[in-house]
Design an enzyme around this catalytic site. Sequence first.
Site, PDB file in Angstrom:
ATOM      1  N   LYS A  36       0.975   4.103  -2.815  1.00  0.00           N
ATOM      2  CA  LYS A  36       0.592   5.486  -2.499  1.00  0.00           C
ATOM      3  C   LYS A  36       1.752   6.452  -2.701  1.00  0.00           C
ATOM      4  O   LYS A  36       1.541   7.617  -3.065  1.00  0.00           O
ATOM      5  CB  LYS A  36       0.040   5.565  -1.072  1.00  0.00           C
ATOM      6  CG  LYS A  36      -1.283   4.803  -0.881  1.00  0.00           C
ATOM      7  CD  LYS A  36      -2.404   5.357  -1.742  1.00  0.00           C
ATOM      8  CE  LYS A  36      -3.765   4.782  -1.391  1.00  0.00           C
ATOM      9  NZ  LYS A  36      -4.837   5.335  -2.241  1.00  0.00           N
TER      10      LYS A  36
ATOM     11  N   TYR B  22       0.833  -1.214   0.000  1.00  0.00           N
ATOM     12  CA  TYR B  22       0.000   0.000   0.000  1.00  0.00           C
ATOM     13  C   TYR B  22       0.866   1.263   0.000  1.00  0.00           C
ATOM     14  O   TYR B  22       0.612   2.208  -0.747  1.00  0.00           O
ATOM     15  CB  TYR B  22      -0.896  -0.060   1.240  1.00  0.00           C
ATOM     16  CG  TYR B  22      -1.932   1.022   1.373  1.00  0.00           C
ATOM     17  CD1 TYR B  22      -3.164   0.921   0.730  1.00  0.00           C
ATOM     18  CD2 TYR B  22      -1.709   2.127   2.189  1.00  0.00           C
ATOM     19  CE1 TYR B  22      -4.134   1.897   0.883  1.00  0.00           C
ATOM     20  CE2 TYR B  22      -2.667   3.111   2.356  1.00  0.00           C
ATOM     21  CZ  TYR B  22      -3.887   2.991   1.703  1.00  0.00           C
ATOM     22  OH  TYR B  22      -4.844   3.961   1.852  1.00  0.00           O
TER      23      TYR B  22
END
Length: 246
Positions: A158, A154
Site C-alpha cells: 500500500k 500489505y
Amino acid sequence: METGKIALVTGAGKGIGAACAKKLAAMGHTVIINYNGSKAAAEETAAQIASAGGKAYTMQCDVSDPEAVSAMVETIQKEYGAVEILVNNAGITRDELMLRMKPEDFDAVIRTNLTAVFYVMQACIRGMIKKRKGKIVNISSVSGVIGNAGQANYSAAKAGVIGMTKTAARELAGRNITVNAVAPGFITTDMTNALPDAAKEGILSKVPMGRGGKPEDVANAVAFLCSEESDYITGQVLCVDGGMAM
Ligand code: NAD
C-alpha cells in the site's frame, strides 16, 4: 452532470469496490465491474445498478495476470470505449507477524495489491492519453501511511501504491490525467469482518472518531477524485479514516 464515461473498478463485486461502482453509476458513468472469483456478487452489484437506472457490466479477470489485464482492457475498449475512469480497488490480506510470515504470503499480497495496480494502470493509460483525459484513483490504506503490526506485506504494497501514484501523476499530468490515492482506515467489509474481535477493538481504539467507516464513505471520496471537481488535484493521498493517520 458528467455523463457517458467508461469507468473500470477492479474487485468491484463487494465491499468498497461495489460501493464505488454504485456511486460512479449514479453519477451517470457506465461502470465495468471487474471481479476475479466472486461472479455472483459482481452480477448482483450490476443488477442493483441497473435497477437504480444505471449502466453496469461485469468482467472477469485476475488483475495480477498481466495478459488477462491487457485482454480485459482491450475488450472494454472494443465493446464500450476507452476507459476514462479507473479505480484500482482489488486487494487481499495475508496478515501475520514478520517473524512468521511466509514468503508466498508476502509475494501474493505484493502481486495483487501493488504489481496488479501497475498492470491495470499501464493497460488503461494508452487510451486515456489518446483522449487527453483521464482519472485514476488507487486504493491504498492507512497501513501504507503509518504501518500496521502484522501487515509487513500489505503495508509495503500500500505504501508502494502511494509512490507509484505520485510517479504516475507526474508522468501523466501534462496529458490531462489525474492520479490520486485514497487511503481508507477501518471500513466495515468482509476484509475487516474477518479480523478477530480483539484486533478490531485495538484498531478502533486508535480512531479519533471512535468508529469504523462504511464503504460509501470511501466511495464518496473516490467519486470526488473521479469528477471534474477535482481537476486540479493530482498525486495526493486522501485518508478516509476518521482521523486515524493524521
Ligand atoms: P473485500 O475483500 O470485500 O473486496 C476486495 C475485492 O477484491 C474482492 O471482491 C475480491 O474478489 C477482489 N480481488 C481480490 N483479488 C483479486 C484479483 N486478483 N483480481 C480481481 N479482483 C480481486 O475488501 P474491501 O475491504 O472492500 O477492500 C477493497 C480495497 O480497499 C482493497 O484494496 C483493500 O486493501 C482496501 N482497504 C480496505 C480497508 C478496510 O478497512 N476494509 C482499509 C484500507 C484499505
